[in-house]
Write an enzyme that holds these catalytic residues in place. Sequence first.
Site, PDB file in Angstrom:
ATOM      1  N   GLY A 132       0.758  -1.242   0.000  1.00 17.59           N
ATOM      2  CA  GLY A 132       0.000   0.000   0.000  1.00 17.59           C
ATOM      3  C   GLY A 132       0.786   1.287   0.000  1.00 17.59           C
ATOM      4  O   GLY A 132       0.257   2.328   0.408  1.00 17.59           O
ATOM      5  N   ASP A 211       1.398  -0.820  -9.454  1.00 16.85           N
ATOM      6  CA  ASP A 211       2.825  -1.015  -9.191  1.00 16.85           C
ATOM      7  C   ASP A 211       3.175  -2.494  -9.159  1.00 16.85           C
ATOM      8  O   ASP A 211       4.167  -2.898  -8.579  1.00 16.85           O
ATOM      9  CB  ASP A 211       3.188  -0.362  -7.848  1.00 16.85           C
ATOM     10  CG  ASP A 211       4.688  -0.239  -7.631  1.00 16.85           C
ATOM     11  OD1 ASP A 211       5.397   0.030  -8.609  1.00 16.85           O
ATOM     12  OD2 ASP A 211       5.135  -0.416  -6.481  1.00 16.85           O
ATOM     13  N   LYS A 252       3.538   0.971 -13.678  1.00 11.40           N
ATOM     14  CA  LYS A 252       4.960   0.627 -13.716  1.00 11.40           C
ATOM     15  C   LYS A 252       5.271  -0.266 -14.909  1.00 11.40           C
ATOM     16  O   LYS A 252       4.568  -1.236 -15.174  1.00 11.40           O
ATOM     17  CB  LYS A 252       5.386  -0.079 -12.424  1.00 11.40           C
ATOM     18  CG  LYS A 252       6.868  -0.454 -12.415  1.00 11.40           C
ATOM     19  CD  LYS A 252       7.355  -0.863 -11.048  1.00 11.40           C
ATOM     20  CE  LYS A 252       6.831  -2.215 -10.627  1.00 11.40           C
ATOM     21  NZ  LYS A 252       7.400  -2.633  -9.331  1.00 11.40           N
TER      22      LYS A 252
END
EC number: 2.1.1.57
Length: 398
Positions: A132, A211, A252
């Site tokens: 997180g 991510d 990402k």
Amino acid sequence: MRTVEDRSLEFLIRRDREAELPPLASLCCNYFKQRHWRDAFDDEQASLREELWAVKTQLDTIPMEAYTATRNKLFPLALSGEQQQFSNRAGHKLLESMESTGVWMELSKLLCGKSRKRPRDFAFADVCGGPGAFSQALFKAGRKQGWRHLHGYGMTLAGVSGLDWYNSLLNSPQFTCTYGLDGTGDIFKLSNIDCLVSITKAAPMFLVVADGGFSVDFSVANYQETISSRIMYGQWLAALKLLRKGGCCVLKLFDTFSPLSRAVVYLSCFLYSRVHVAKPRHSRVVNSERYLVCVDFLGYPNEAWGRYLDCFYELGFVDNEHVPELMPREWCLQDEIFMADMRDMNMTVATNQMTALQMILNAASAVEEELKAKETTTRTSAESDDSPLSSRESCKDG
């Protein structure tokens, strides 16, 4: 000798505004060409990619401890575990990517509308986001921006050590986590993405961040881009399904040499008003990591796009070993404006990375000697502490 340092880079990726919309509806949904991840590259910038791989391979001769110490000495900004503001570096990387590409400005304009006194409600989705750090950073930045009605939604793999959401998020009324339809949180299953879409259907979803990734064995590190193809595409697709018009996404990436990465960036140029690739300063110059930042979501050009992109994900990725062909590579290659921007970005990031790696190669032997000397000193000191007391010390104790 040329040197580099960790600093933020941003690249605007454009397309030819006269280019025709890629006819995804004309492609077959029943069969997709497959290539093993080792063979999922083409000849586009192949010499640059192979040169980069060759430099990376030279690192195999350096012990990991010496490599890490040398890297941290030369590039101290990106130390692992930096916790000045967030629980890890990922939060810094997200905010720096958003800052360099104008996402904050775009969101502020979108949320405030005609009145700056009462911002609209705002929701974000953190996909593959455990534990997180991205959500943590967004809540902190949201308070700074004055966005009091900010709500986050997160999905991550269930039951995986290190991916459990931070307790501060789980205990927050401003954060909702889900593990999808089957309770696994596995983004490889389209039904889990659709579950998150259903949960957020009424939310003002103006930002999606992703991510996700996983460690690969050192022996195949050069193939991290193609090995990560499935999770990269799944996160990109999730953003398309979650966002409201006008929203932004930050995803990402690793290297951007493969046809699939190229196709995803190219299609993004038709789905958003503005597309960037960012290399934030907290992302080590020695690695290939970068972020695709897409601003002002336009929505699907037509329903056929949505059907095809879903079908590609569900039927194209038959396993984790193969990479399917999203669309003919010529569709990207014939757009000279797009290809010029992609080549420039790849060249700049790869050249900086090779320079940084060469700096490590040049300095590693000296650092390794320092580590050995330090280890010898520590061992000698420990042996001295464990030795019998001298006669003088014995008398003093007596």
